[in-house]
Write an enzyme that holds these catalytic residues in place. Structure first.
Site, PDB file in Angstrom:
ATOM      1  N   CYS A   1       6.228  -2.017   5.598  1.00 52.29           N
ATOM      2  CA  CYS A   1       5.666  -3.330   5.883  1.00 52.29           C
ATOM      3  C   CYS A   1       5.247  -3.362   7.351  1.00 52.29           C
ATOM      4  O   CYS A   1       5.484  -2.424   8.096  1.00 52.29           O
ATOM      5  CB  CYS A   1       6.694  -4.414   5.597  1.00 52.29           C
ATOM      6  SG  CYS A   1       7.387  -4.339   3.930  1.00 52.29           S
TER       7      CYS A   1
ATOM      8  N   ARG B   1      -0.270  -1.166   6.000  1.00 51.44           N
ATOM      9  CA  ARG B   1       1.137  -0.835   5.811  1.00 51.44           C
ATOM     10  C   ARG B   1       1.799  -1.680   4.720  1.00 51.44           C
ATOM     11  O   ARG B   1       2.931  -1.405   4.335  1.00 51.44           O
ATOM     12  CB  ARG B   1       1.904  -1.043   7.128  1.00 51.44           C
ATOM     13  CG  ARG B   1       1.476  -0.111   8.234  1.00 51.44           C
ATOM     14  CD  ARG B   1       2.260  -0.402   9.493  1.00 51.44           C
ATOM     15  NE  ARG B   1       3.663  -0.079   9.333  1.00 51.44           N
ATOM     16  CZ  ARG B   1       4.231   1.056   9.707  1.00 51.44           C
ATOM     17  NH1 ARG B   1       3.498   1.995  10.253  1.00 51.44           N
ATOM     18  NH2 ARG B   1       5.508   1.260   9.535  1.00 51.44           N
TER      19      ARG B   1
ATOM     20  N   TRP C   1       5.150  -5.123   1.822  1.00 49.07           N
ATOM     21  CA  TRP C   1       5.038  -4.211   0.676  1.00 49.07           C
ATOM     22  C   TRP C   1       6.377  -4.277  -0.020  1.00 49.07           C
ATOM     23  O   TRP C   1       7.391  -3.868   0.528  1.00 49.07           O
ATOM     24  CB  TRP C   1       4.727  -2.795   1.156  1.00 49.07           C
ATOM     25  CG  TRP C   1       4.369  -1.838   0.071  1.00 49.07           C
ATOM     26  CD1 TRP C   1       3.119  -1.573  -0.435  1.00 49.07           C
ATOM     27  CD2 TRP C   1       5.262  -0.951  -0.618  1.00 49.07           C
ATOM     28  NE1 TRP C   1       3.191  -0.603  -1.393  1.00 49.07           N
ATOM     29  CE2 TRP C   1       4.495  -0.202  -1.536  1.00 49.07           C
ATOM     30  CE3 TRP C   1       6.632  -0.730  -0.562  1.00 49.07           C
ATOM     31  CZ2 TRP C   1       5.052   0.747  -2.378  1.00 49.07           C
ATOM     32  CZ3 TRP C   1       7.189   0.215  -1.412  1.00 49.07           C
ATOM     33  CH2 TRP C   1       6.405   0.946  -2.296  1.00 49.07           C
TER      34      TRP C   1
ATOM     35  N   ASN D   1      11.574  -4.841   8.370  1.00 51.90           N
ATOM     36  CA  ASN D   1      11.123  -3.666   7.629  1.00 51.90           C
ATOM     37  C   ASN D   1      12.346  -2.811   7.319  1.00 51.90           C
ATOM     38  O   ASN D   1      13.254  -2.696   8.148  1.00 51.90           O
ATOM     39  CB  ASN D   1      10.148  -2.828   8.454  1.00 51.90           C
ATOM     40  CG  ASN D   1       8.808  -3.500   8.614  1.00 51.90           C
ATOM     41  OD1 ASN D   1       8.528  -4.516   7.988  1.00 51.90           O
ATOM     42  ND2 ASN D   1       7.970  -2.933   9.469  1.00 51.90           N
ATOM     43  N   GLY D   2      12.353  -2.159   6.174  1.00 48.06           N
ATOM     44  CA  GLY D   2      13.469  -1.296   5.821  1.00 48.06           C
ATOM     45  C   GLY D   2      14.201  -1.808   4.594  1.00 48.06           C
ATOM     46  O   GLY D   2      13.746  -2.716   3.894  1.00 48.06           O
TER      47      GLY D   2
ATOM     48  N   GLU E   1      -4.374  18.370  -3.558  1.00 46.50           N
ATOM     49  CA  GLU E   1      -4.777  17.323  -2.621  1.00 46.50           C
ATOM     50  C   GLU E   1      -5.998  16.566  -3.132  1.00 46.50           C
ATOM     51  O   GLU E   1      -6.081  15.333  -3.016  1.00 46.50           O
ATOM     52  CB  GLU E   1      -5.055  17.941  -1.248  1.00 46.50           C
ATOM     53  CG  GLU E   1      -5.601  16.981  -0.200  1.00 46.50           C
ATOM     54  CD  GLU E   1      -4.668  15.826   0.129  1.00 46.50           C
ATOM     55  OE1 GLU E   1      -5.143  14.868   0.763  1.00 46.50           O
ATOM     56  OE2 GLU E   1      -3.473  15.878  -0.247  1.00 46.50           O
TER      57      GLU E   1
ATOM     58  N   LYS F   1      -6.156  12.536  -3.857  1.00 52.20           N
ATOM     59  CA  LYS F   1      -7.133  11.611  -3.274  1.00 52.20           C
ATOM     60  C   LYS F   1      -7.802  10.774  -4.363  1.00 52.20           C
ATOM     61  O   LYS F   1      -7.988   9.570  -4.214  1.00 52.20           O
ATOM     62  CB  LYS F   1      -8.204  12.380  -2.486  1.00 52.20           C
ATOM     63  CG  LYS F   1      -7.748  12.880  -1.150  1.00 52.20           C
ATOM     64  CD  LYS F   1      -7.480  11.741  -0.186  1.00 52.20           C
ATOM     65  CE  LYS F   1      -6.436  12.112   0.835  1.00 52.20           C
ATOM     66  NZ  LYS F   1      -5.068  12.156   0.361  1.00 52.20           N
TER      67      LYS F   1
ATOM     68  N   GLU G   1      -5.251   8.216  -5.994  1.00 52.43           N
ATOM     69  CA  GLU G   1      -4.694   7.149  -5.169  1.00 52.43           C
ATOM     70  C   GLU G   1      -5.709   6.092  -4.771  1.00 52.43           C
ATOM     71  O   GLU G   1      -5.329   4.944  -4.527  1.00 52.43           O
ATOM     72  CB  GLU G   1      -3.972   7.706  -3.936  1.00 52.43           C
ATOM     73  CG  GLU G   1      -4.826   8.388  -2.898  1.00 52.43           C
ATOM     74  CD  GLU G   1      -3.997   8.972  -1.753  1.00 52.43           C
ATOM     75  OE1 GLU G   1      -2.858   8.549  -1.539  1.00 52.43           O
ATOM     76  OE2 GLU G   1      -4.515   9.882  -1.072  1.00 52.43           O
TER      77      GLU G   1
ATOM     78  N   HIS H   1      -1.782  28.293 -19.510  1.00 52.38           N
ATOM     79  CA  HIS H   1      -0.383  28.246 -19.944  1.00 52.38           C
ATOM     80  C   HIS H   1       0.017  26.849 -20.412  1.00 52.38           C
ATOM     81  O   HIS H   1       1.199  26.510 -20.406  1.00 52.38           O
ATOM     82  CB  HIS H   1       0.530  28.721 -18.811  1.00 52.38           C
ATOM     83  CG  HIS H   1       0.324  30.167 -18.470  1.00 52.38           C
ATOM     84  ND1 HIS H   1       0.745  31.180 -19.286  1.00 52.38           N
ATOM     85  CD2 HIS H   1      -0.293  30.744 -17.405  1.00 52.38           C
ATOM     86  CE1 HIS H   1       0.409  32.349 -18.740  1.00 52.38           C
ATOM     87  NE2 HIS H   1      -0.219  32.103 -17.596  1.00 52.38           N
TER      88      HIS H   1
ATOM     89  N   LYS I   1       0.627   2.928   4.024  1.00 47.24           N
ATOM     90  CA  LYS I   1       0.284   4.093   4.836  1.00 47.24           C
ATOM     91  C   LYS I   1       1.504   4.913   5.227  1.00 47.24           C
ATOM     92  O   LYS I   1       1.531   6.121   5.081  1.00 47.24           O
ATOM     93  CB  LYS I   1      -0.459   3.623   6.094  1.00 47.24           C
ATOM     94  CG  LYS I   1      -0.880   4.749   7.041  1.00 47.24           C
ATOM     95  CD  LYS I   1      -1.907   5.647   6.412  1.00 47.24           C
ATOM     96  CE  LYS I   1      -2.430   6.689   7.374  1.00 47.24           C
ATOM     97  NZ  LYS I   1      -3.341   7.632   6.719  1.00 47.24           N
TER      98      LYS I   1
END
Length: 635
Positions: free
Chosen positions: A2, A27, A74, A100-101, A508, A512, A515, A531, A630
């Site tokens: 956050c 964030r 968040w 935050n946390g 990667e 991208k 997300e 496989h 982020k």
């Protein structure tokens, strides 16, 4: 995950708070709120959704006041709602705080506080802090010399010696000693209208010192528009911030002196600079960001690399017998490329770990093991925990970090900064290619200490210096990549394939796309497709194959043929001049030729652009994808 902003000074606080929230919205953005101290009372306004919703609410109110706190959330505990949005208050309505946390023992504390008559209105862990502080503060007022340790009016409040902080600070110290978990906190009290308190444990918090004003934030991007003079709080530190004074002390109430650091980031780096989105701006910044990561670190005539942090520990670095790379998400993908680099060119056995899993297994570590962590923010909770676990076991801790003065940067033994300025978009782009460039430098650094020849070192460094111009050439195909994205914009699934160095780039590229466009996509090592995963392929399941002309080129062509035999569509990322591959695939995006170990830096650029254009075509918020933040500062 956050965002916290606080302001105290000579100007109206609200514009600064709202501006800070906008800069921290990446964030967290499911709800937001502000609280402003207006002399003899505190007013708060909250809203669900983006910051613009809060701004609409505030249009109806004309708040002055030169002291306030704000938060963009968040969600961790409790669904997004106005009730769960920060700031939170206590029973009296005098204490207001943002956090935050995660407070791990909040349920236990909540039950004790409820038994004493405290009324909770939210589902959050944060509200517990406000009520706990209220309980201890009231006990201090009534019996400051000998507050009861059990029963009585406070919840087993620990004794605190020393005299650095005032009454409110002393109460906060006692409350913090009862909390388990991570926190970054900023708070105000109606009876103390001339100060903000801030505290940190495992969640970033910085203090910006301006001209007659002080700004507190969880990220310096909310500060650098007002001042570049920054103090970073360390774990267990509390700041008492007045309009004309600042006092910092530790959890034992001992006052400490903190170094003021000057941030060199250009303000322009934190703005869009004419681009429609931060992500696109940051993609196009990569020629400069790669160059910045290399600048001053290459000694061409000796085929050596200068990394100041590592140079200070040269003897210990020379004795490294094994490397463990740890990171999360995109950073871990960079580490997978680094694994190939270190083993092929430095002859050092290397493995890559999920930072989130590192401390939950029993890694075999000794003094000749180096644990190398990668984190753009330098605050990633899982990665920081990996650093601390590695140090506990005696390993040499190294890092590649972008944010100067961040917690990881301060706690590792040595490392290298990216020097790429702020990265605002949630989906990391320029940090990834910067990490790859620095990993290549480290491969030369370690390799030249061991068996790497002068000629090989020169060749790698020469190719590294050419990369910025080669990245620019890829941008000439931006319109072509956009057209390819339009062609496949109705696809619901994608496979990304690569081998050797580019198997990680496949992962990667898939990350991208998923997300920011919310399209299901998976990255595979090409040889693994047959496989099991090839069962998914049909005419509606396209694949993006990374197939430069390298040591596994022919193997990649075979994999492409297997997909085409099952009517799968294929987009290839291929080396310039490769006409052969044109005949095998449906679409081709070309990248300049370079050394095999450096192809991931170039191959990832078209994948970033492809994901970007796919998301824009869908009308999605590219910079702030749903459910993501982020910097993940909670476990």
């Amino acid at each position: 995950m956050c965002g916290i902003v606080g302001y105290i000074g000579k100007n109206n606080a609200l514009p600064v708070l709202i501006d800070g929230l906008k800069r921290l919205e990446y964030r967290g953005y499911d709800s937001s709120g502000v609280a402003l101290c207006l002399g003899d009372n505190i007013k708060s306004v909250k809203a669900v959704g983006r910051i613009k919703e809060l701004e609409e609410r505030l249009k109806e109110k004309m708040f002055g006041g030169s002291l306030g706190i704000a938060h963009t959330r968040w969600a961790t505990h409790g669904a997004p709602s106005e009730v769960n949005a920060h700031p939170h208050t206590d029973c009296t309505g005098k204490i207001w705080l943002v956090h935050n946390g995660i407070i791990e023992n909040y349920q236990e504390l909540k039950e004790k506080l409820e038994a004493k008559g405290h009324k909770f209105i939210s589902e959050t862990d944060t509200e517990v802090i406000a009520h706990l502080l209220e309980d201890i503060y009231e006990a201090e007022i009534q019996n400051p010399l000998n507050p009861p340790l059990e029963g009585g009016q406070s919840i087993e409040a620990p004794l605190v010696k020393g005299g650095a902080g005032g009454l409110l600070s002393l109460s906060l110290l006692k409350a913090l000693k009862l909390l388990k978990g991570a926190y970054g906190i900023a708070l105000m009290h109606q009876d103390h209208p001339d100060k903000i308190l801030a505290a940190k444990m495992g969640s970033p918090l910085a203090i910006g010192l301006g001209d007659g004003e002080t700004i507190i934030a969880s990220d310096i991007s909310a500060i650098i528009f007002y001042t570049k003079q920054i103090i970073y709080l360390d774990d267990g530190e509390i700041a008492e911030i007045g309009k004309n004074n600042l006092k910092i002390f530790n959890i034992d109430n001992i006052e400490i002196n903190k170094e003021v650091k000057k941030i060199e980031w250009d303000v322009e780096a934190a703005t869009k600079g004419g681009f429609p989105h931060f992500m696109l701006k940051e993609i196009f910044e990569q020629p400069e960001s790669v160059a910045a990561s290399l600048r001053g670190r290459i000694i061409k005539k000796e085929a050596k690399v200068k990394l100041g942090g590592l140079d200070n520990l040269s003897d210990r670095v020379r004795n490294i017998e094994r490397i463990i790379i740890a990171g999360c998400g995109t950073a871990r993908h960079a580490g997978l490329v680094g694994e190939y680099m270190f083993e092929e060119y430095a002859d050092i056995p290397t493995e890559v770990e999920y930072a989130s899993e590192f401390r939950y297994r029993k890694p075999i570590i000794n003094k000749d093991t180096a644990v190398l962590v990668l984190s753009q923010s330098g605050e990633t909770a899982d990665t920081l925990a990996a650093v601390r676990e590695a140090k506990e076991k005696g390993a040499l801790t190294l890092g590649i970090v972008n944010v100067v003065g961040s917690t990881i940067a301060r706690e590792i033994d040595a490392g290298a900064y990216n020097h790429i300025g702020s990265e605002i978009a949630v989906a990391s782009t320029k940090a990834f290619t910067s990490q790859l460039a620095i990993l290549a430098l480290m491969a030369v650094y370690f390799g030249r200490q061991r068996k790497m020849s002068l000629v090989m070192g020169e060749r790698i460094l020469d190719e590294l210096e050419k990369l910025p111009e080669k990245v620019k050439k890829i941008f000439e195909q931006n319109d072509k990549i956009k057209n390819i994205a339009e062609k496949y914009s109705n696809a619901n699934n994608f496979a990304f394939l690569g081998r050797k160095y580019n198997s990680a780039v496949a992962a990667e590229g898939a990350l991208k796309l998923k997300e920011i466009s919310y399209i299901h996509s998976e990255g595979f090592a090409s040889g693994e497709m047959k496989h099991g995963a090839i069962a998914l392929i049909d005419e509606n399941f396209p694949s993006i194959c990374i197939a430069p002309q390298d040591s596994v080129y022919e193997k990649n062509l075979s994999n492409i043929a297997e997909i085409k035999a099952r009517r799968g569509k294929v987009i290839a990322i291929a080396a310039e001049g490769d006409e052969k591959i044109k005949e095998l695939v449906d679409d081709v995006i070309y990248i300049p030729k370079t050394l095999e170990m450096l192809t991931p830096i170039l191959a990832t650029i078209p994948l970033q652009l492809f994901a970007y254009h796919m998301a824009v075509l869908k009308g999605l918020d590219v910079d702030k994808p749903r459910n993501l933040a982020k910097s993940v500062t909670v476990e």
